[in-house]
Design an enzyme around this catalytic site. Structure first.
Site, PDB file in Angstrom:
ATOM      1  N   CYS A 172       0.927  -1.039   0.014  1.00 14.28           N
ATOM      2  CA  CYS A 172      -0.065  -0.041  -0.031  1.00 14.28           C
ATOM      3  C   CYS A 172       0.808   1.189   0.246  1.00 14.28           C
ATOM      4  CB  CYS A 172      -0.832   0.034   1.157  1.00 14.28           C
ATOM      5  SG  CYS A 172      -2.463  -1.013   1.180  1.00 14.28           S
ATOM      6  N   HIS A 201      -0.600 -10.265  -4.386  1.00 10.87           N
ATOM      7  CA  HIS A 201       0.217  -9.943  -5.488  1.00 10.87           C
ATOM      8  C   HIS A 201       0.602 -11.109  -6.353  1.00 10.87           C
ATOM      9  CE1 HIS A 201       2.585 -11.184  -1.912  1.00 10.87           C
ATOM     10  NE2 HIS A 201       3.490 -11.698  -2.897  1.00 10.87           N
TER      11      HIS A 201
HETATM   12  P1  5GP Z   1       5.499 -13.344  -1.275  1.00 11.11           P
HETATM   13  O1  5GP Z   1       6.563 -14.046  -0.605  1.00 11.11           O
HETATM   14  O2  5GP Z   1       4.808 -12.651  -0.303  1.00 11.11           O
HETATM   15  O3  5GP Z   1       4.902 -13.820  -2.490  1.00 11.11           O
HETATM   16  O4  5GP Z   1       6.483 -12.195  -2.143  1.00 11.11           O
HETATM   17  C1  5GP Z   1       6.657 -10.991  -1.564  1.00 11.11           C
HETATM   18  C2  5GP Z   1       7.797 -10.422  -2.612  1.00 11.11           C
HETATM   19  O5  5GP Z   1       7.877  -9.149  -2.362  1.00 11.11           O
HETATM   20  C3  5GP Z   1       9.139 -10.999  -2.259  1.00 11.11           C
HETATM   21  O6  5GP Z   1       9.773 -11.509  -3.462  1.00 11.11           O
HETATM   22  C4  5GP Z   1      10.042  -9.690  -2.062  1.00 11.11           C
HETATM   23  O7  5GP Z   1      11.383  -9.538  -2.567  1.00 11.11           O
HETATM   24  C5  5GP Z   1       9.115  -8.504  -2.406  1.00 11.11           C
HETATM   25  N1  5GP Z   1       9.259  -7.605  -1.675  1.00 11.11           N
HETATM   26  C6  5GP Z   1       9.348  -7.253  -0.284  1.00 11.11           C
HETATM   27  N2  5GP Z   1       9.567  -5.833   0.179  1.00 11.11           N
HETATM   28  C7  5GP Z   1       9.498  -5.244  -0.979  1.00 11.11           C
HETATM   29  C8  5GP Z   1       9.754  -3.882  -1.511  1.00 11.11           C
HETATM   30  O8  5GP Z   1       9.850  -3.053  -0.691  1.00 11.11           O
HETATM   31  N3  5GP Z   1       9.745  -3.633  -2.662  1.00 11.11           N
HETATM   32  C9  5GP Z   1       9.796  -4.347  -3.618  1.00 11.11           C
HETATM   33  N4  5GP Z   1      10.034  -3.935  -4.860  1.00 11.11           N
HETATM   34  N5  5GP Z   1       9.655  -5.694  -3.287  1.00 11.11           N
HETATM   35  C10 5GP Z   1       9.456  -6.026  -1.967  1.00 11.11           C
HETATM   36 ZN    ZN Z   2      -1.869  -3.412   1.280  1.00 12.29          ZN
END
Ligand code: 5GP
Ligand code: ZN
Length: 113
Positions: A6, A99
């Site tokens: 967000c 996402h």
């Molecule tokens: P999940 O494991 O929740 O499916 O993936 C979350 C993704 O968000 C991870 O691949 C992580 O590297 C990415 N991520 C986490 N924090 C940030 C951020 O502040 N900026 C960006 N661009 N990616 C993020």
């Molecule tokens: Zn959110």
């Protein structure tokens, strides 16, 4: 709300945005697992796939459609790519805002974990 995505959507945290429209934004993953690793995120805060209501199915379809468009834009459509939604603890979801990952630019050989 203390949600990192967000904050990215609101422009409070910088990110490398590659696409935006009125429903979603897409930006580069901060810790890429492949040469192309984008996150496609609805502007609306939805915690996970578990929380998608029937009325939001069109939105999820739109996100997947944007993944397809971005695969082409990033030049990985022909060779192929992977689209992933992690959900919940066992699914490896670290950020509690729905996402879709778009991964490509190398051969993704490691299956589904
Ligand atoms: P999940 O494991 O929740 O499916 O993936 C979350 C993704 O968000 C991870 O691949 C992580 O590297 C990415 N991520 C986490 N924090 C940030 C951020 O502040 N900026 C960006 N661009 N990616 C993020
Ligand atoms: Zn959110």
């Amino acid at each position: 709300m203390d949600c990192i995505f967000c904050k990215i959507i609101a422009g409070q945290i910088p990110s490398d945005v590659v696409y935006k429209d009125d429903k979603v934004i897409a930006f580069r993953d901060i810790s890429p697992m492949a040469p192309v690793h984008l996150l496609i995120v609805p502007r609306q805060h939805i915690v996970s796939l578990n929380d998608v209501a029937e009325a939001q199915v069109t939105l999820v379809g739109h996100i997947v459609h944007v993944a397809k468009l971005l695969a082409k834009q990033q030049g990985i459509a022909e060779k192929g790519y992977r689209v992933v939604i992690n959900c919940g603890r066992d699914g490896g979801q670290a950020v509690q805002h729905l996402h879709v990952h778009l991964l490509g630019g190398r051969e993704l050989v490691n299956g589904l974990g």
